[in-house]
Motif scaffolding. Structure first.
Motif, mmCIF file in Angstrom:
data_model
loop_
_atom_site.group_PDB
_atom_site.id
_atom_site.type_symbol
_atom_site.label_atom_id
_atom_site.label_comp_id
_atom_site.label_asym_id
_atom_site.label_seq_id
_atom_site.Cartn_x
_atom_site.Cartn_y
_atom_site.Cartn_z
ATOM 1 N N ARG A 32 0.818 -1.217 0.000
ATOM 2 C CA ARG A 32 0.000 0.000 0.000
ATOM 3 C C ARG A 32 0.854 1.271 0.000
ATOM 4 N N GLU A 33 1.967 1.238 0.694
ATOM 5 C CA GLU A 33 2.772 2.450 0.875
ATOM 6 C C GLU A 33 3.385 2.952 -0.421
ATOM 7 N N PHE A 34 3.924 2.084 -1.233
ATOM 8 C CA PHE A 34 4.484 2.473 -2.529
ATOM 9 C C PHE A 34 3.787 1.652 -3.589
ATOM 10 N N ILE A 35 4.534 0.836 -4.291
ATOM 11 C CA ILE A 35 3.937 -0.037 -5.293
ATOM 12 C C ILE A 35 4.198 -1.480 -4.888
ATOM 13 N N PRO A 36 3.273 -2.374 -5.219
ATOM 14 C CA PRO A 36 3.515 -3.783 -4.904
ATOM 15 C C PRO A 36 4.755 -4.281 -5.653
ATOM 16 N N GLU A 37 5.656 -4.899 -4.899
ATOM 17 C CA GLU A 37 6.877 -5.463 -5.471
ATOM 18 C C GLU A 37 7.055 -6.872 -4.934
ATOM 19 N N PHE B 279 12.146 0.051 -1.919
ATOM 20 C CA PHE B 279 12.136 1.442 -1.488
ATOM 21 C C PHE B 279 12.392 1.548 0.018
ATOM 22 N N TYR B 280 12.364 0.434 0.716
ATOM 23 C CA TYR B 280 12.386 0.426 2.178
ATOM 24 C C TYR B 280 13.781 0.201 2.740
ATOM 25 N N SER B 281 13.889 0.391 4.048
ATOM 26 C CA SER B 281 15.109 0.107 4.808
ATOM 27 C C SER B 281 14.705 -0.634 6.074
#
Length: 110
Positions: free
Chosen positions: A34-39, A84-86
């Motif tokens: 939900r936060e960015f794009i499904p990956e 996109f995350y850490s």
């Protein structure tokens, strides 16, 4: 007015590790998508974070702050290049999901 420390949040002892891990993995995976794009990598991230969380809980760790630090520390070994995350974003998301599930109002620490 003196700033007051936020009291620690202690989770109840783990009763059903499989169910708790499955819930966290699913909730975190949905949040990541939900936060960015499904990956595709989001599923692996959620799976790894849930594994760390459940293992820590099985080892007797019930303090949410300590659980968050454990996730940050152990997720540092995860390869986030495709994401996109850490590790910090993941640990914070886990904390928020747990707080939401317990009915805590995150904005005010209550």
């Amino acid at each position: 007015m003196t700033a007051q420390p936020i009291p620690p949040i202690t989770l109840p002892p783990i009763e059903n590790p499989d169910r708790e891990g499955e819930w966290l993995q699913k909730a975190l995976h949905e949040w990541l998508n939900r936060e960015f794009i499904p990956e595709a990598i989001n599923e692996k991230i959620a799976q790894r974070a849930a594994q760390i969380f459940v293992r820590q809980r099985l080892e007797g760790e019930n303090d949410l702050g300590s659980l968050v630090i454990a996730i940050v520390t152990e997720m540092q070994a995860f390869d986030f290049r495709e994401s996109f995350y850490s590790e910090f974003a993941i640990a914070n998301a886990v904390s928020d999901l747990i707080l939401d599930s317990l009915g805590f109002e995150r904005c005010c620490g209550q």
